[in-house]
Design an enzyme around this catalytic site. Structure first.
Site, PDB file in Angstrom:
ATOM      1  N   ASP A  73     -43.990  28.915 -74.053  1.00 60.94           N
ATOM      2  CA  ASP A  73     -44.301  27.597 -73.493  1.00 60.94           C
ATOM      3  C   ASP A  73     -44.811  27.739 -72.066  1.00 60.94           C
ATOM      4  OD1 ASP A  73     -43.478  26.366 -75.823  1.00 60.94           O
ATOM      5  OD2 ASP A  73     -41.405  26.157 -75.133  1.00 60.94           O
ATOM      6  N   HIS A 100     -49.666  30.627 -76.648  1.00 61.56           N
ATOM      7  CA  HIS A 100     -48.960  29.359 -76.518  1.00 61.56           C
ATOM      8  C   HIS A 100     -48.187  28.998 -77.783  1.00 61.56           C
ATOM      9  CE1 HIS A 100     -47.760  25.942 -74.428  1.00 61.56           C
ATOM     10  NE2 HIS A 100     -48.919  25.370 -74.127  1.00 61.56           N
TER      11      HIS A 100
END
Length: 475
Positions: free
Chosen positions: A450, A446
């Site tokens: 995204d 992450h």
């Protein structure tokens, strides 16, 4: 004349000593030994180097001379470690042979376990193992000496080890329960008169049940006693016999490295997993329709890995961020698609790399997968086969997995987890139908990817597998 000979005798002795030293150097030289096949040729070669050729002084120049470094009847060879890759500096030795065992040419007598692969130790010639310099489980580095081989010796193989095959003794059966106490029946008085009326009987429902005391099982030994002495063995047990014993097996270097990398992935990456499901109806239909023709033309079976690898490579081309990696304060974008495929082996999980998947068709992918799978099963994977990789696919469906969250293979940024195909009721055009469905999971870093990109990427894989025409039309 006699005095002249006496004066020359010290010179003759010095020349003889010098010739003996030359002989020692020549014996140690492989080039001279390769030309000298027997003692007579060696004597002739030595006689050419002697400065004094008087027959009265030295009739047999090499007669009675012996050397312990190399002999004509029995030759020895020292075998060193096989060449390591640049990224490997050391490994642990596992021997399959012992001192005194006969070996053949190119026979595997052991292996060196490294962080990434296992290197076989082969015998360069036929002979008998004379000495082993590194004990089993010992650590070696580049160019270390492993064992001493006696060439051409026809010794019998060493007798097999007397392995203690101590069968796990079953636990002793519990002691039988004590018999219930017998009710005391009053003895009939033979001397007295016989009763004229039977005693009153109590109804069965009013009788109290007979209480029997069950034996109390022996309490298990405390944990401190069980772990006080743990025996170390080489092979892990294949089942539990209930002996309450404990054994320990040393982790091989590959397993240690896998554990280290998995923990590093959890500590470094900000891992998050998103899920989806894929209708495998079209993929199974294409496979059933063309599997015989595919096998006839390419001499190999058509599986489900090729559609997923091709679908993933197409999605990676369209979304290069998932194919990228973080390095320090930069993002490295790779203009190639090399997909690592997780393969389970008895020694641990390996991830050989299939390179340039975006340029392959289904046949090329299946051919490359078969070659890597054969290398993994035979333990012949090289470091180059596992180096690199921009994306990983792990297929837990071969073991019947329903769903799972795979762990990223560092330094990559994402991994796709495939699972089993199961028939489930799904809604299709407002109707309930039974379809072969597969859950898929995408774990991503992450920090770089995204959530919107991860979900879009996984949906592209779903679309490419469910509708291969869209993949080939670049839609």
């Amino acid at each position: 004349m006699f005095a002249c000979r006496c004066l020359q005798r010290p010179n003759i002795i010095r020349n003889l000593q010098r010739s003996v030293n030359i002989y020692k150097r020549e014996v140690a030289s492989a080039s001279i030994l390769s030309r000298c096949t027997n003692k007579e040729q060696t004597e002739r070669t030595l006689s050419k180097n002697l400065t004094c050729r008087s027959s009265n002084t030295l009739k047999h120049p090499a007669k009675g001379f012996q050397t312990s470094a190399f002999s004509f009847d029995d030759e020895f060879q020292i075998v060193n470690t096989p060449p390591f890759a640049e990224s490997i500096t050391e490994g642990d030795v596992r021997w399959e042979k012992e001192v005194g065992d006969s070996v053949g040419v190119d026979e595997v007598i052991g292996e060196i376990e490294t962080d990434k692969t296992s290197l076989p130790i082969v015998s360069p010639a036929a002979g008998v193992i004379e000495e082993i310099f590194v004990e089993d489980g010992g650590r070696v580095e580049k160019n270390d000496q492993l064992f001493k081989l006696k060439l051409g010796a026809g010794g019998a193989p060493a007798p097999p080890k007397e392995t203690k095959t101590e069968e796990a003794a079953p636990p002793p059966p519990p002691p039988p329960p004590p018999p219930p106490p017998k009710a005391e029946v009053p003895k009939a008085d033979t001397a007295g008169p016989a009763p004229t009326q039977a005693p009153p009987t109590t109804p069965l429902t009013q009788q109290q049940p007979m209480m029997t005391r069950s034996p109390t099982p022996a309490p298990p030994p405390p944990a401190s006693q069980m772990t006080a002495s743990i025996e170390e063995v080489k092979e892990a047990p294949i089942r539990i016999h209930g002996t309450r014993n404990e054994t320990k097996v040393k982790m091989n270097r590959m397993r240690q490295r896998i554990a280290q990398r998995l923990k590093e992935a959890q500590n470094i990456n900000a891992m998050l997993t998103t899920f989806n499901e894929i209708d495998m109806s079209n993929a199974m239909k294409i496979r059933n329709q063309y599997k015989d023709l595919f096998l006839k033309k390419h001499n190999m079976k058509l599986g489900f890995m090729s559609p997923f690898l091709k679908a993933s490579s197409t999605a990676l081309e369209q979304m290069p961020t998932v194919n990228a990696v973080i390095e320090d304060n930069y993002v490295i974008y790779r203009d190639f698609v090399d997909i690592s495929v997780a393969v389970a082996t008895p020694k641990g999980l390996v991830v050989p790399v299939l390179r340039d998947v975006n340029k392959m068709n289904f046949a090329d992918i299946e051919r490359g997968m078969n070659a890597l799978g054969e290398k993994a099963r035979s333990g012949s994977l090289a470091i180059e086969d596992m180096d690199g990789g921009t994306f990983t696919i792990s297929n837990g469906g071969v073991f019947g997995s329903l769903m799972g969250t795979p762990i990223i293979n560092p330094p990559q940024s994402a991994i796709l987890g495939m699972h089993g195909i199961f028939d489930r009721p799904v809604a299709v055009n407002g109707k309930v139908e039974i379809r072969p469905m597969m859950y898929v999971a995408l774990t991503y870093d992450h920090r770089l990817v995204d959530g919107r990109e991860a979900v879009t990427f996984l949906r592209k894989i779903k679309q490419n597998v469910e509708d291969p025409a869209a993949m080939f039309l670049d839609l």
